[in-house]
Scaffold this motif. Sequence first.
Motif, short mmCIF file in Angstrom:
data_model
loop_
_atom_site.label_atom_id
_atom_site.label_comp_id
_atom_site.label_asym_id
_atom_site.label_seq_id
_atom_site.Cartn_x
_atom_site.Cartn_y
_atom_site.Cartn_z
N LYS A 65 0.82 -1.21 0.00
CA LYS A 65 0.00 0.00 0.00
C LYS A 65 0.86 1.26 0.00
CE LYS A 65 -4.23 1.71 2.06
NZ LYS A 65 -5.24 1.51 3.07
N SER A 66 1.99 1.24 0.73
CA SER A 66 2.83 2.43 0.84
C SER A 66 4.09 2.36 -0.02
CB SER A 66 3.26 2.63 2.29
OG SER A 66 4.16 1.61 2.68
N GLY A 67 4.53 1.14 -0.34
CA GLY A 67 5.78 0.98 -1.08
C GLY A 67 7.01 1.03 -0.19
N ALA A 68 6.81 1.16 1.13
CA ALA A 68 7.92 1.23 2.08
C ALA A 68 8.34 -0.17 2.52
CB ALA A 68 7.53 2.07 3.29
N SER A 69 9.61 -0.35 2.74
CA SER A 69 10.16 -1.65 3.15
C SER A 69 10.11 -1.74 4.68
CB SER A 69 11.59 -1.78 2.63
OG SER A 69 12.05 -3.09 2.75
N ASN A 127 -2.63 -3.27 8.22
CA ASN A 127 -3.15 -4.45 7.53
C ASN A 127 -2.43 -5.68 8.05
OD1 ASN A 127 -4.91 -2.98 5.98
ND2 ASN A 127 -3.60 -2.94 4.18
N HIS A 128 -3.13 -6.80 8.08
CA HIS A 128 -2.57 -8.06 8.59
C HIS A 128 -2.23 -8.97 7.42
CE1 HIS A 128 -4.90 -6.47 12.01
NE2 HIS A 128 -3.89 -6.97 12.70
N PHE A 129 -0.99 -9.46 7.41
CA PHE A 129 -0.52 -10.36 6.37
C PHE A 129 -0.31 -11.74 6.98
CE2 PHE A 129 0.57 -6.12 5.08
CZ PHE A 129 0.22 -6.10 3.73
N ASP A 130 -0.95 -12.75 6.40
CA ASP A 130 -0.78 -14.12 6.85
C ASP A 130 0.65 -14.55 6.52
OD1 ASP A 130 -0.76 -17.02 6.95
OD2 ASP A 130 -2.94 -16.95 6.91
N LEU A 131 1.40 -14.99 7.51
CA LEU A 131 2.79 -15.33 7.29
C LEU A 131 2.98 -16.61 6.48
CD1 LEU A 131 4.41 -14.33 10.70
CD2 LEU A 131 4.38 -13.07 8.53
N SER A 132 1.97 -17.46 6.43
CA SER A 132 2.13 -18.72 5.68
C SER A 132 1.99 -18.53 4.18
CB SER A 132 1.14 -19.77 6.18
OG SER A 132 -0.18 -19.36 5.88
N ASP A 133 1.18 -17.54 3.75
CA ASP A 133 0.97 -17.39 2.31
C ASP A 133 1.02 -15.94 1.81
OD1 ASP A 133 -1.46 -16.39 3.26
OD2 ASP A 133 -2.64 -18.08 2.53
N GLY A 134 1.22 -14.96 2.72
CA GLY A 134 1.34 -13.56 2.30
C GLY A 134 0.04 -12.84 2.03
N LEU A 150 -5.27 -9.96 4.92
CA LEU A 150 -6.60 -10.36 5.36
C LEU A 150 -7.65 -9.30 5.10
CD1 LEU A 150 -5.73 -12.23 8.68
CD2 LEU A 150 -5.90 -13.13 6.35
N GLU A 151 -7.30 -8.03 5.20
CA GLU A 151 -8.28 -6.96 5.01
C GLU A 151 -8.49 -6.62 3.54
OE1 GLU A 151 -6.70 -6.76 9.04
OE2 GLU A 151 -5.67 -6.70 7.12
N ALA A 152 -7.43 -6.77 2.74
CA ALA A 152 -7.50 -6.38 1.32
C ALA A 152 -6.64 -7.34 0.51
CB ALA A 152 -7.04 -4.94 1.15
N PRO A 153 -7.21 -8.48 0.09
CA PRO A 153 -6.41 -9.48 -0.63
C PRO A 153 -5.65 -8.93 -1.84
CG PRO A 153 -8.53 -10.39 -0.02
CD PRO A 153 -8.59 -8.92 0.31
N GLU A 154 -6.15 -7.86 -2.44
CA GLU A 154 -5.44 -7.27 -3.59
C GLU A 154 -4.09 -6.66 -3.18
OE1 GLU A 154 -8.25 -4.04 -2.08
OE2 GLU A 154 -8.31 -6.21 -2.33
#
Length: 112
Positions: free
Chosen positions: A51-55, A78-85, A88-92
Motif C-alpha cells: 500500500k505504501s511501497g515502504a520496506s 493491515n494483517h498479512f498471513d505469514l504462511s501465504d502472504g 486479510l483486510e484487502a487481498p489485492e
Amino acid sequence: MSIEPLVWTTVCAVDDILPDTGVCALAEGRPVAVFRVGHTQFYAIDNVDPKSGASVLSRGLVGNLGKHVVVASPLYKNHFDLSDGVCLEAPEHSVRAHSVRVEDGRVLVALG
C-alpha cells in the motif's frame, strides 16, 4: 518442462531473530521480512508494504488473528498471513511468501 531448483540464501543466524519478531534481509537482491514465531517456526514474506511501497513489514507486530499467524503492517495496520502472504483486510494488497529452512543454526530463504 523442467522445474528450476530453489536457490537458498543464508540471511542470518537463528539467534539473530528474537522469538515473535522479524528482521529484514536480502535474498537474491530482493528485500524479504523473516519472522520467528515462538522458538521454532520461521516464515518469510516480501518486506515491502504494497500500500505504501515502504520496506517495513519486518518491523510489524507478530500475532494471531483467529487461525492465522500474521504480521500487522506498522503503517496501515493491515494483517498479512505469514504462511501465504495474503492480506486479510484487502487481498489485492497481498505479498509473496517464501520458503524458509533452518540449517546448522542459520536461517535460509528461497524466493517463492
